[in-house]
Design a protein around this motif. Structure first.
Motif, PDB file in Angstrom:
ATOM      1  N   LYS A 324      -3.891  -4.591  -1.984  1.00  0.00           N
ATOM      2  CA  LYS A 324      -3.389  -3.056  -3.107  1.00  0.00           C
ATOM      3  C   LYS A 324      -3.996  -2.234  -4.314  1.00  0.00           C
ATOM      4  CE  LYS A 324      -0.477   1.005  -2.420  1.00  0.00           C
ATOM      5  NZ  LYS A 324       1.484   1.218  -2.085  1.00  0.00           N
ATOM      6  N   GLU A 325      -3.785  -2.842  -5.130  1.00  0.00           N
ATOM      7  CA  GLU A 325      -4.398  -3.081  -5.871  1.00  0.00           C
ATOM      8  C   GLU A 325      -5.748  -2.405  -6.350  1.00  0.00           C
ATOM      9  OE1 GLU A 325       0.172  -4.575  -6.797  1.00  0.00           O
ATOM     10  OE2 GLU A 325      -2.032  -4.776  -5.875  1.00  0.00           O
ATOM     11  N   GLU A 326      -6.597  -3.787  -6.212  1.00  0.00           N
ATOM     12  CA  GLU A 326      -8.017  -3.732  -5.459  1.00  0.00           C
ATOM     13  C   GLU A 326      -8.705  -2.644  -5.094  1.00  0.00           C
ATOM     14  OE1 GLU A 326      -8.097  -8.678  -6.289  1.00  0.00           O
ATOM     15  OE2 GLU A 326      -7.906  -7.631  -4.000  1.00  0.00           O
ATOM     16  N   VAL A 327      -8.167  -2.499  -3.793  1.00  0.00           N
ATOM     17  CA  VAL A 327      -8.464  -1.420  -2.560  1.00  0.00           C
ATOM     18  C   VAL A 327      -8.342  -0.054  -3.754  1.00  0.00           C
ATOM     19  CG1 VAL A 327      -8.261   0.069  -1.076  1.00  0.00           C
ATOM     20  CG2 VAL A 327      -7.382  -1.772  -0.697  1.00  0.00           C
ATOM     21  N   ASP A 328      -7.825   0.057  -5.008  1.00  0.00           N
ATOM     22  CA  ASP A 328      -8.028   0.858  -5.749  1.00  0.00           C
ATOM     23  C   ASP A 328      -9.273   0.649  -7.132  1.00  0.00           C
ATOM     24  OD1 ASP A 328      -7.335   3.008  -7.373  1.00  0.00           O
ATOM     25  OD2 ASP A 328      -5.609   2.622  -8.149  1.00  0.00           O
ATOM     26  N   GLU A 329      -9.043  -0.103  -7.198  1.00  0.00           N
ATOM     27  CA  GLU A 329     -10.122  -0.467  -8.146  1.00  0.00           C
ATOM     28  C   GLU A 329     -11.641  -0.410  -7.642  1.00  0.00           C
ATOM     29  OE1 GLU A 329     -12.472  -4.843 -10.045  1.00  0.00           O
ATOM     30  OE2 GLU A 329     -10.121  -4.848  -9.104  1.00  0.00           O
ATOM     31  N   VAL A 330     -11.877  -1.080  -6.340  1.00  0.00           N
ATOM     32  CA  VAL A 330     -13.171  -0.631  -5.785  1.00  0.00           C
ATOM     33  C   VAL A 330     -13.382   0.193  -4.900  1.00  0.00           C
ATOM     34  CG1 VAL A 330     -14.313  -2.128  -4.173  1.00  0.00           C
ATOM     35  CG2 VAL A 330     -13.025  -3.574  -5.429  1.00  0.00           C
ATOM     36  N   ALA A 331     -12.723   1.194  -4.150  1.00  0.00           N
ATOM     37  CA  ALA A 331     -12.515   2.572  -3.524  1.00  0.00           C
ATOM     38  C   ALA A 331     -13.056   3.698  -4.098  1.00  0.00           C
ATOM     39  CB  ALA A 331     -12.052   2.099  -2.421  1.00  0.00           C
ATOM     40  N   GLY A 332     -12.710   2.991  -5.226  1.00  0.00           N
ATOM     41  CA  GLY A 332     -12.013   4.482  -5.925  1.00  0.00           C
ATOM     42  C   GLY A 332     -10.691   5.218  -6.027  1.00  0.00           C
ATOM     43  N   ARG A 333     -10.792   6.380  -7.185  1.00  0.00           N
ATOM     44  CA  ARG A 333      -9.019   6.615  -6.707  1.00  0.00           C
ATOM     45  C   ARG A 333      -9.044   7.997  -6.274  1.00  0.00           C
ATOM     46  NH1 ARG A 333      -4.911   6.624 -10.159  1.00  0.00           N
ATOM     47  NH2 ARG A 333      -5.223   4.196  -9.748  1.00  0.00           N
ATOM     48  N   PRO A 334      -9.719   8.644  -5.415  1.00  0.00           N
ATOM     49  CA  PRO A 334      -9.769   9.857  -4.361  1.00  0.00           C
ATOM     50  C   PRO A 334      -9.927   8.472  -3.168  1.00  0.00           C
ATOM     51  CG  PRO A 334     -11.405  10.122  -5.761  1.00  0.00           C
ATOM     52  CD  PRO A 334     -11.210   8.900  -6.918  1.00  0.00           C
ATOM     53  N   TYR A 335      -9.974   7.847  -2.631  1.00  0.00           N
ATOM     54  CA  TYR A 335      -9.831   7.571  -1.629  1.00  0.00           C
ATOM     55  C   TYR A 335      -8.465   6.745  -0.714  1.00  0.00           C
ATOM     56  CZ  TYR A 335     -11.304   4.992   2.729  1.00  0.00           C
ATOM     57  OH  TYR A 335     -10.616   4.621   4.242  1.00  0.00           O
ATOM     58  N   PHE A 336      -8.477   6.114  -2.792  1.00  0.00           N
ATOM     59  CA  PHE A 336      -7.345   5.464  -2.610  1.00  0.00           C
ATOM     60  C   PHE A 336      -6.175   6.430  -2.429  1.00  0.00           C
ATOM     61  CE2 PHE A 336      -3.505   3.331  -4.893  1.00  0.00           C
ATOM     62  CZ  PHE A 336      -3.607   2.501  -4.361  1.00  0.00           C
ATOM     63  N   ASN A 337      -5.528   7.654  -2.892  1.00  0.00           N
ATOM     64  CA  ASN A 337      -4.884   8.527  -2.996  1.00  0.00           C
ATOM     65  C   ASN A 337      -4.700   8.933  -1.460  1.00  0.00           C
ATOM     66  OD1 ASN A 337      -4.802   8.095  -5.894  1.00  0.00           O
ATOM     67  ND2 ASN A 337      -5.365   9.681  -6.093  1.00  0.00           N
ATOM     68  N   VAL A 338      -5.667   8.806  -0.595  1.00  0.00           N
ATOM     69  CA  VAL A 338      -5.595   9.107   0.464  1.00  0.00           C
ATOM     70  C   VAL A 338      -5.024   8.153   1.705  1.00  0.00           C
ATOM     71  CG1 VAL A 338      -6.883   9.909   3.226  1.00  0.00           C
ATOM     72  CG2 VAL A 338      -7.198  10.845   0.501  1.00  0.00           C
TER      73      VAL A 338
END
Length: 346
Positions: A324-338
């Motif tokens: 989950k933390e790596e998704v925030d790192e790789v995909a970017g905060r806008p997509y991770f917030n979704v």
């Protein structure tokens, strides 16, 4: 007939008489109706002709339309796959759990101190010899209740000495022999127990994010990258609905067309676990006349296999299995917030 029934029927008769008079009276708009009729061609297209089947039945059958990409008004409806690999190992202990188990071990050892070892093992038996071997392997970690370590019933703040060598477990396993050879101490060829695998894999040490053997105490999620996109390139596999597909059917097709068929997967339920919607930026014309996209996320699990992008149909060039933390790192905060509320913390 009593007075109550007569009084109840009188209003009903008046209503029926009034209704008959209104039905017999000529309508005011009947003479003006022909004046409003026009001869203009209707704006709506005519309905498609109905074709009858060749059998004797007279039931009409309409010709189905050709399957096309469906939309929800001006938005394109899309199905995405949240494919995850569940944890393969139990989670690591937190400091409180480590302290609790250490205290329980010390308590059991102190309760056993008043008894001599011969209470448990007969002298010079295989069990007694095995106990001596283990005591020797542990060395200074043996709790005797006397001397400098007589107080060590609980952990001090910041004390991590109990973590060294997994509390002596590996040294104990290295000195443990099979039952039939327990008395053959010092003899060459004594069969040892197989050492257990560590909790850190080769993929963890090499940082291989394509491997499913990393972070075995965590849940991993499959993200793919579309070729030629630098910003917001990493996403869950997704594609628009085609024809008469429902969300689950579209998700199954999307996963096969994006990551290949060499994975044994299972879709959890028939309803999405979340959705998002957004409008295209001004001047965006890659998606025809659609003004935006609505994405519905379907949950799935991988049982075996691995993703393969060799024959994908969406122009993908890379994939990764991320926490989950790596998704925030790789995909970017806008997509991770979704998508963050659709992902588990463990």
């Amino acid at each position: 007939m009593n007075a109550g029934l007569r009084s109840a029927r009188r209003p009903l008769g008046m209503l029926l008489k009034q209704h008959r008079q209104q039905a017999a009276a000529p309508r005011a708009y009947s003479s003006a109706a022909p004046a409003t009729v026009t001869t203009e061609t209707p704006t709506t297209p005519p309905a498609p002709p109905i074709q009858f089947s060749q059998n004797a039945s007279t039931t009409p059958t309409a010709t189905p339309s050709k399957p096309t990409a469906r939309s929800a008004g001006p938005y394109r409806t899309t199905s995405a796959v949240v494919l995850s690999r569940p944890p393969m190992l139990t989670p690591d202990l937190d400091p409180f759990e480590e302290s609790f188990y250490f205290y329980q071990r010390r308590l059991n050892q102190r309760l056993a101190l008043p008894f001599t070892r011969y209470f448990y093992f007969k002298k010079d038996t295989p069990a007694d010899l095995e106990w001596k071997r283990k005591q020797k392997a542990l060395g200074d970690d043996v709790f005797t209740g006397f001397g400098k370590r007589s107080w060590a019933d609980e952990l001090l703040v910041g004390d991590e000495s109990h973590k060294s060598d997994d509390n002596g477990f590996r040294r104990l396993a290295a000195t443990t022999v099979s039952g039939e050879d327990a008395t053959a101490e010092g003899v060459e060829g004594v069969k040892k127990f197989e050492m257990p695998l560590g909790r850190t894999s080769k993929a963890d040490m090499e940082g291989d994010r394509r491997s499913l053997d990393r972070h075995m105490t965590r849940t991993l999620y499959l993200l793919v990258r579309k070729k030629g996109r630098d910003r917001y390139a990493w996403k869950f596999p997704q594609s628009p609905l085609v024809g008469f597909e429902n969300l689950k059917e579209a998700a199954e097709r999307t996963l096969a067309e994006a990551a290949g068929v060499n994975m044994n997967t299972w879709f959890v339920g028939n309803v999405p676990i979340g959705h998002s919607g957004y409008r295209y930026p001004k001047g965006y014309t890659e998606d025809g006349d659609y003004m935006g996209k609505k994405v519905f996320y379907m949950k799935a699990r991988i049982m075996a296999g691995q993703a393969d992008l060799a024959e994908n149909k969406f122009g993908l060039d890379d994939f990764m299995w991320l926490t989950k933390e790596e998704v925030d790192e790789v995909a970017g905060r806008p997509y991770f917030n979704v998508v963050k509320d659709m992902l588990v913390n463990q």
